[in-house]
Design an enzyme around this catalytic site. Structure first.
Site, PDB file in Angstrom:
ATOM      1  CG  HIS A  98      12.989  25.270   0.294  1.00  0.00           C
ATOM      2  ND1 HIS A  98      11.909  24.535  -0.168  1.00  0.00           N
ATOM      3  CD2 HIS A  98      12.581  26.561   0.339  1.00  0.00           C
ATOM      4  CE1 HIS A  98      10.903  25.358  -0.400  1.00  0.00           C
ATOM      5  NE2 HIS A  98      11.290  26.585  -0.104  1.00  0.00           N
ATOM      6  CB  ILE A 145       9.037  21.476   0.142  1.00  0.00           C
ATOM      7  CG1 ILE A 145       9.983  21.300  -1.041  1.00  0.00           C
ATOM      8  CG2 ILE A 145       8.220  22.734   0.010  1.00  0.00           C
ATOM      9  CD1 ILE A 145       9.215  20.892  -2.317  1.00  0.00           C
ATOM     10  CE  LYS A 146      14.827  20.703  -1.929  1.00  0.00           C
ATOM     11  NZ  LYS A 146      14.013  21.897  -2.208  1.00  0.00           N
ATOM     12  CG  ASN A 147      12.975  14.089   2.326  1.00  0.00           C
ATOM     13  OD1 ASN A 147      12.290  14.785   1.570  1.00  0.00           O
ATOM     14  ND2 ASN A 147      13.154  12.796   2.115  1.00  0.00           N
TER      15      ASN A 147
END
Ligand SMILES: Cc1ncc(COP(=O)(O)O)c(C=O)c1O
Length: 392
Positions: free
Chosen positions: A180, A182-184
């Site tokens: 998603h 906002i993931k790293n």
């Protein structure tokens, strides 16, 4: 000049990533194809997993995993309430009962000793969560699962680049990662199931595309053989190549991404230690590599002078985005009104979950942030606290 709004998170994308998406758009093949195949290969190389199947989200990964494991009415699934709602929603939608396990007060992760008393004859699955970029203590949880013959599925939504006792998350068992925004590492929306089990991987691959038997990319046949048949009813959870290609460049830079997140997190730790009423999470005491997905503080209103929700409002007024990861699921409207705790769980209150659910606040953390941004956030927190002497 007014300062630009500092968001909670921002994807670490560069011009090469954008060009790679344009190349896919020009290629004539924009849905699931060679870029997904490459992404699955890269995820296996990174995590050490034998098999990886890309999907449209980690929520889809959870849905298909529960389906493949045959979870349904009458089954209990043990997982924390302090997690993203998607897991509990999926368990509930399958007709099964989520059994909420508490978390340790300062890591926000569950443990074998918290899980053990909740196991009943109906327990069919345990889903521990790697939280905020740190790994949950896997060895005792896998030992417990083995003892009771209950499978473990690791919620690794936050854990790309995270290691537990010298092994990448994904190297053992079955893990669900999120890609998603906002993931790293991100594909805007996306998820991956990694597993060591060829049959399970094949099943997830089949369920992700209508339950059709064949899912190999074949340019002439537009992805699969026209003769492919439905083996069982499946879903439509495949990831387009337009999205998948975004992750390929980021994966090459993952070490740098993790390094920068770690550097910013350490600066936060140093500076926040000086502000009363603000408490960081503790690092697990076993060997690990933290990939710093989230920077979480706890706000003690008796000392800080305002509660977490007021603080989020104040931060926004100062141009700073903040978030809550997470509001305990059992305290949310639907579950407050409809969820009944199974009888055998009454002795085990969710004390640490409820305490943290009220106090946690995530601060901006992403690779394109500067140390000056961290100083701005911490100085603002000190000012809001009312101590202008706390120099960042
Ligand atoms: C712990 C956890 N599990 C699962 C998910 C679901 O991921 P996705 O948004 O890819 O469906 C998330 C998403 O934030 C998460 O934080």
């Amino acid at each position: 000049m007014t300062k630009q709004f500092l968001p909670l998170s921002k994807p670490a994308l560069n011009e090469d990533d954008i060009a790679a998406v344009s190349d896919v758009l020009r290629s004539g093949w924009i849905t699931t194809g060679p870029k997904n195949a490459e992404l699955e290969k890269q995820i296996c190389l990174l995590s050490g997993a034998k098999y990886a199947v890309t999907l449209s989200s980690a929520t889809a990964a959870m849905h298909l995993t529960l389906t493949a494991l045959g979870i349904g009415p009458g089954d209990e699934v043990i997982t924390p309430s302090l997690t993203w709602v998607s897991t509990i929603n999926m368990i509930t939608l399958m007709g099964a009962t989520p059994v909420f396990v508490d978390v340790e007060a300062n890591t926000l992760m569950t443990s074998a000793s918290l899980i053990a008393p909740l196991i009943s004859s109906k327990t069919k699955l345990i889903i521990p969560v790697h939280y905020a970029g740190a790994p949950v203590d896997l060895d005792p949880i896998y030992a417990l699962g083995k003892l009771h013959n209950i499978p473990i599925i690791e919620d690794a939504a936050h854990a790309i680049g995270c290691e537990y006792k010298g092994r990448s998350i994904g190297q053992r068992g079955t893990c669900l990662f999120s890609l998603h925004a906002i993931k790293n590492i991100t594909t805007a929306e996306g998820g991956v199931v990694t597993t060591q089990d060829a049959g399970f991987a094949e099943h997830i691959r089949r369920l992700r595309f209508h339950g059709l038997a064949v899912d190999a990319f074949d340019r002439e046949a537009h992805g699969r053989s026209p003769q492919a048949e439905v083996i069982e009813p499946g879903y439509k959870y495949n990831l387009p190549d337009i999205c998948a290609v975004l992750a390929l460049g980021q994966l090459q830079r993952l070490d740098k991404i993790t390094q920068k997140r770690t550097q910013l997190a350490r600066l936060y730790q140093d500076l926040l230690a000086r502000i009363p009423g603000i408490k960081m999470l503790s690092a697990p005491d076993y060997p690990h590599i933290h990939c710093w997905h989230l920077l979480i503080i706890r706000v003690d209103p008796r000392i800080f002078g305002m509660d977490r929700d007021q603080l989020i409002f104040e931060l926004k007024k100062h141009g700073i985005g903040a978030g809550i990861h997470f509001k305990a699921v059992h305290l949310q409207k639907y579950y407050r009104e409809n969820y009944r705790f199974p009888e055998h769980t009454h002795l085990y209150p969710l004390k640490n979950t409820e305490y943290n659910s009220q106090q946690i606040c995530s601060l901006p953390l992403f690779p394109d942030m500067s140390e000056r941004d961290v100083i701005y956030v911490t100085t603002t927190l000190a000012k809001i606290f009312g101590d202008t002497d706390i120099e960042a």
